[in-house]
Design an enzyme around this catalytic site. Structure first.
Site, PDB file in Angstrom:
ATOM      1  CD  GLU A  51       0.105  -3.801   1.160  1.00 48.02           C
ATOM      2  OE1 GLU A  51      -0.590  -4.641   0.738  1.00 48.02           O
ATOM      3  OE2 GLU A  51       1.186  -4.078   1.981  1.00 48.02           O
ATOM      4  CB  CYS A  85      -0.273  -9.250   1.124  1.00 48.38           C
ATOM      5  SG  CYS A  85       0.971  -7.859   1.149  1.00 48.38           S
TER       6      CYS A  85
END
Length: 281
Positions: A51, A85
């Site tokens: 991820e 993110c």
């Protein structure tokens, strides 16, 4: 039981990723770290859950609620000082309303309170995580200024101890600019304009990362259509950075292929095994 193994310089991470007795490696981190872990894990063919980073476009059409969009970005763009993110870091706004939106966004960002995280509950933006990261974010800002990008607010380091950078909005950002394509991971929002839907979708997708995005419009048909055409693992309509445990979180392209949250995350953390019994004698 949770066992925390600290390391520095990649030695511990590399050994864990390549060790044959480790069955899986899950990484939340940068694209570079993801590539390194995948390479180290390749010899043992262990499962890798990645991820990775993002460069989330925020596509704002002329019929959008501009006040709601600007207010949302105050949080979604600067939560954790932009070190997130999925941060709303790259605005693409319809040309006719760009001026009005930028004015609202600059007003919201200018009201952000910057300070030590423990200084009080009203502090909204803290420091960069390290001196190295502070220098990295500062480098992006300096190069953007040299390339003619305009600073609507912020754009500088703040005086005093600590690695603080003023919440920043950059405008007049040309297509393909470094600050519009690479993950800065700091308190920086860039603003570009588009002329029509086709250009908006093309430019939003024209980044190597594909973690998250958002679409802002009062037209429900457009909201469905644009969300389907954006190549990102999560697309919000008229919101941004709203996470829920029952829906998956993960990206496309350079953002990796791991899925956190929801039942989909169980696939990466489980082995499917088939056992068949013959009951004949």
């Amino acid at each position: 039981m949770v066992n925390v193994v600290n390391g520095y310089g990649g030695v511990v991470g590399t050994r864990l990723a390549e060790h044959p007795d480790v069955n899986m490696i899950a990484l939340t981190g940068s694209v570079g770290s993801g590539r390194a872990v995948a390479r180290a894990a390749a010899d043992s063919l262990k499962r890798v859950h990645l991820e990775l980073g993002g460069k989330a476009p925020v596509v704002i059409f002329r019929d959008a609620d501009l006040a709601a969009a600007a207010s949302s970005l105050r949080v979604a763009g600067f939560w954790n000082s932009g070190q997130e993110c999925g941060a709303a870091c790259r605005v693409l706004v319809d040309e006719p309303v760009a001026g009005r939106f930028i004015e609202r966004l600059v007003r919201e960002v200018g009201e952000l309170l910057v300070g030590e995280p423990l200084a009080g509950e009203d502090v909204e933006v803290g420091p960069m995580v390290s001196k190295a990261h502070f220098d990295r974010v500062s480098g992006y800002l300096e190069r953007a200024k040299e390339e003619g990008v305009q600073v609507a607010t912020g754009g500088v380091a703040l005086d005093g101890p600590g690695y603080f950078i003023a919440p920043t909005v950059l405008t007049d950002v040309p297509e393909g600019a470094e600050v519009a394509r690479e993950e800065i991971f700091g308190p920086v929002i860039t603003v570009e304009t588009f002329a029509d839907e086709e250009e908006a979708v093309r430019r939003a997708n024209d980044v190597p990362l594909g973690l998250s995005a958002s679409v802002w419009t009062e037209n429900a048909r457009r909201g469905h259509d644009i969300a389907a055409r954006l190549d990102f693992g999560t697309v919000w309509v008229n919101s941004h950075l709203v996470l829920a445990g029952e829906v998956p979180w993960g990206g496309f392209k350079g953002s990796g292929y791991g899925r956190d949250l929801s039942i989909y995350a169980l696939d990466d953390y489980s082995h499917t095994k088939h056992v068949m019994h013959n009951h004949g004698r």
